[in-house]
Design an enzyme around this catalytic site. Sequence first.
Site, PDB file in Angstrom:
ATOM      1  N   ASP A 160      97.872 -88.279 -57.067  1.00 27.89           N
ATOM      2  CA  ASP A 160      98.140 -88.687 -55.679  1.00 27.89           C
ATOM      3  C   ASP A 160      98.682 -87.547 -54.833  1.00 27.89           C
ATOM      4  O   ASP A 160      99.155 -87.772 -53.716  1.00 27.89           O
ATOM      5  CB  ASP A 160      99.127 -89.866 -55.707  1.00 27.89           C
ATOM      6  N   THR A 216      95.355 -69.274 -74.292  1.00 28.48           N
ATOM      7  CA  THR A 216      96.516 -69.673 -73.493  1.00 28.48           C
ATOM      8  C   THR A 216      96.190 -70.971 -72.770  1.00 28.48           C
ATOM      9  O   THR A 216      95.056 -71.144 -72.299  1.00 28.48           O
ATOM     10  CB  THR A 216      96.925 -68.601 -72.455  1.00 28.48           C
ATOM     11  N   ILE A 217      97.170 -71.846 -72.684  1.00 26.25           N
ATOM     12  CA  ILE A 217      96.918 -73.123 -71.997  1.00 26.25           C
ATOM     13  C   ILE A 217      96.775 -72.932 -70.486  1.00 26.25           C
ATOM     14  O   ILE A 217      96.328 -73.830 -69.784  1.00 26.25           O
ATOM     15  CB  ILE A 217      98.055 -74.150 -72.273  1.00 26.25           C
ATOM     16  N   ASP A 218      97.181 -71.740 -69.989  1.00 25.59           N
ATOM     17  CA  ASP A 218      97.280 -71.560 -68.532  1.00 25.59           C
ATOM     18  C   ASP A 218      95.930 -71.374 -67.820  1.00 25.59           C
ATOM     19  O   ASP A 218      95.849 -71.528 -66.610  1.00 25.59           O
ATOM     20  CB  ASP A 218      98.159 -70.337 -68.217  1.00 25.59           C
ATOM     21  N   GLY A 236     102.550 -67.262 -75.871  1.00 28.41           N
ATOM     22  CA  GLY A 236     102.668 -68.717 -76.045  1.00 28.41           C
ATOM     23  C   GLY A 236     101.505 -69.252 -76.882  1.00 28.41           C
ATOM     24  O   GLY A 236     100.361 -68.890 -76.642  1.00 28.41           O
ATOM     25  N   ASP A 252      97.060 -62.617 -71.130  1.00 30.76           N
ATOM     26  CA  ASP A 252      96.852 -61.271 -70.576  1.00 30.76           C
ATOM     27  C   ASP A 252      97.955 -60.295 -70.966  1.00 30.76           C
ATOM     28  O   ASP A 252      97.712 -59.092 -71.073  1.00 30.76           O
ATOM     29  CB  ASP A 252      96.608 -61.312 -69.061  1.00 30.76           C
ATOM     30  N   GLY A 253      99.167 -60.793 -71.238  1.00 27.38           N
ATOM     31  CA  GLY A 253     100.236 -59.914 -71.731  1.00 27.38           C
ATOM     32  C   GLY A 253      99.832 -59.320 -73.067  1.00 27.38           C
ATOM     33  O   GLY A 253      99.895 -58.098 -73.266  1.00 27.38           O
ATOM     34  N   GLY A 300     101.684 -73.602 -66.627  1.00 34.02           N
ATOM     35  CA  GLY A 300     100.582 -72.863 -66.010  1.00 34.02           C
ATOM     36  C   GLY A 300     100.977 -71.488 -65.510  1.00 34.02           C
ATOM     37  O   GLY A 300     100.155 -70.760 -64.971  1.00 34.02           O
ATOM     38  N   ARG A 301     102.261 -71.162 -65.657  1.00 30.21           N
ATOM     39  CA  ARG A 301     102.783 -69.901 -65.102  1.00 30.21           C
ATOM     40  C   ARG A 301     102.406 -69.789 -63.634  1.00 30.21           C
ATOM     41  O   ARG A 301     102.719 -70.666 -62.879  1.00 30.21           O
ATOM     42  CB  ARG A 301     102.261 -68.707 -65.894  1.00 30.21           C
ATOM     43  N   ASP A 303      94.503 -68.627 -67.136  1.00 36.22           N
ATOM     44  CA  ASP A 303      94.793 -67.643 -66.086  1.00 36.22           C
ATOM     45  C   ASP A 303      94.217 -66.268 -66.383  1.00 36.22           C
ATOM     46  O   ASP A 303      94.711 -65.259 -65.866  1.00 36.22           O
ATOM     47  CB  ASP A 303      96.320 -67.546 -65.877  1.00 36.22           C
ATOM     48  N   ARG A 309     107.029 -63.233 -79.012  1.00 38.27           N
ATOM     49  CA  ARG A 309     106.966 -62.291 -77.894  1.00 38.27           C
ATOM     50  C   ARG A 309     107.824 -61.090 -78.286  1.00 38.27           C
ATOM     51  O   ARG A 309     108.933 -61.261 -78.795  1.00 38.27           O
ATOM     52  CB  ARG A 309     107.459 -62.945 -76.610  1.00 38.27           C
ATOM     53  N   ARG A 341     101.974 -93.805 -64.639  1.00 41.61           N
ATOM     54  CA  ARG A 341     101.480 -94.661 -63.562  1.00 41.61           C
ATOM     55  C   ARG A 341     101.937 -96.112 -63.771  1.00 41.61           C
ATOM     56  O   ARG A 341     102.298 -96.792 -62.805  1.00 41.61           O
ATOM     57  CB  ARG A 341      99.959 -94.579 -63.488  1.00 41.61           C
ATOM     58  N   LEU A 373     101.232 -98.590 -54.498  1.00 39.00           N
ATOM     59  CA  LEU A 373     102.556 -98.916 -55.040  1.00 39.00           C
ATOM     60  C   LEU A 373     103.260 -97.744 -55.722  1.00 39.00           C
ATOM     61  O   LEU A 373     104.404 -97.850 -56.148  1.00 39.00           O
ATOM     62  CB  LEU A 373     102.434-100.067 -56.047  1.00 39.00           C
ATOM     63  N   LYS A 393      86.295 -66.816 -91.583  1.00 41.17           N
ATOM     64  CA  LYS A 393      85.159 -67.242 -92.399  1.00 41.17           C
ATOM     65  C   LYS A 393      83.913 -66.399 -92.090  1.00 41.17           C
ATOM     66  O   LYS A 393      83.182 -66.000 -92.992  1.00 41.17           O
ATOM     67  CB  LYS A 393      84.856 -68.735 -92.166  1.00 41.17           C
TER      68      LYS A 393
END
Length: 322
Positions: free
Chosen positions: A188, A126-128, A11, A103-104, A171-172, A130, A72, A155, A215, A25
């Site tokens: 919340d 990776t955004i996860d 990803g 990690d993959g 986040g897997r 992890d 992939r 909100r 609310l 560079k």
Amino acid sequence: MKKIAILTSGGDAPGMNAAIRSATKFAIYQGIEVFGIRRGYKGMVENDIFKLSGKDVSGIIDRGGTVLLSARLPEFKDPEVRAKAAANLKANEIEGLIVIGGDGSFHGADLLYKEHGIKVIGIPGTIDNDIIGTDYTIGYDTTLNIIIEAMVRLRDTATSHERTYLVEVMGRDAGDLALYASLAAGGDGFLIPEDNCNLEELARVIKLRREAGKLHDIILVSEGVGSAYELGKELKELVNTELRITVLGHTQRGGAPSAFDRVLATKMGAKAVKELMAGESGRMICSVSNKIVTKFIDHAWNGIEDKTQKRKDTELAHILSL
Ligand code: ADP
Ligand code: F6P
């Protein structure tokens, strides 16, 4: 080390381009020829390898995604496919490979090193967040900010209609995005894989919040605990507020990288080249307590994760949800 190659795999993550730019560079500055491989391991197998110049990487530091494209390739688990990829690299006289991915992707890199002696260095992208061994992965901070912005927007409308929102985030199997977005934006409630997914407790919190005059409820659901739609059906049985589901999906992976990710990626890109120049291999670049260090690449999945801080942060986030 005369020739190195860079690929991005798995990803995509905002900041990957900053790592490509920095590594390219920095290597050119050291007199090393740099090659890009398109579409990760797919391009390696298909010999889609091209020379990168300084000009090719100019103007990309602030662009999301990856200019090298990502893919992939499940077939990379097959030793014969890896042998073909390794042969292509050797035919191009490429001595070192930088793999930017999760990690993959690191599993694939580790095998290229162990089976074919290719000098590989992994950069966690990776955004996860992890990958065991590094405090941060490239892309995570940007995504966290995207989630926070979405929460603020939700909100407003949630308050106007006095609704409960279940917001599904990526986040897997890791709950970092949900947990820390909740802490950063004053969420919340949250459901993450590292915690027990207790809908009764969540319903109790929602009830208490409403009794206290709140609310709205913005609840983050990490994709690792299941679909927000399915969980929403179960939660609906336990609360009497109006419920809406929002799945943030791939909006979380796009857009300009944050300053944090750009700096992290830039430092990691240069460090990866330094490691190759020093003859290192089978290592991954890590950020530990704000220092850029290296660890064995298999630490990403074999290492023991210290979960103490995350547990404390989880407890705090639960308290602050009320
Ligand atoms: P990420 O790198 O973000 O964790 P994936 O798990 O999808 O993403 O892996 C990306 C690619 O890495 C896979 O498509 C495959 O080409 C390669 N890969 C993943 N796992 C392995 C493995 N066990 N052996 C060899 N290659 C692998
Ligand atoms: O690993 C990054 C990630 O965005 C995960 O958070 C998510 O589960 C997955 O990739 C989505 O993959 P795809 O882009 O193939 O839908």
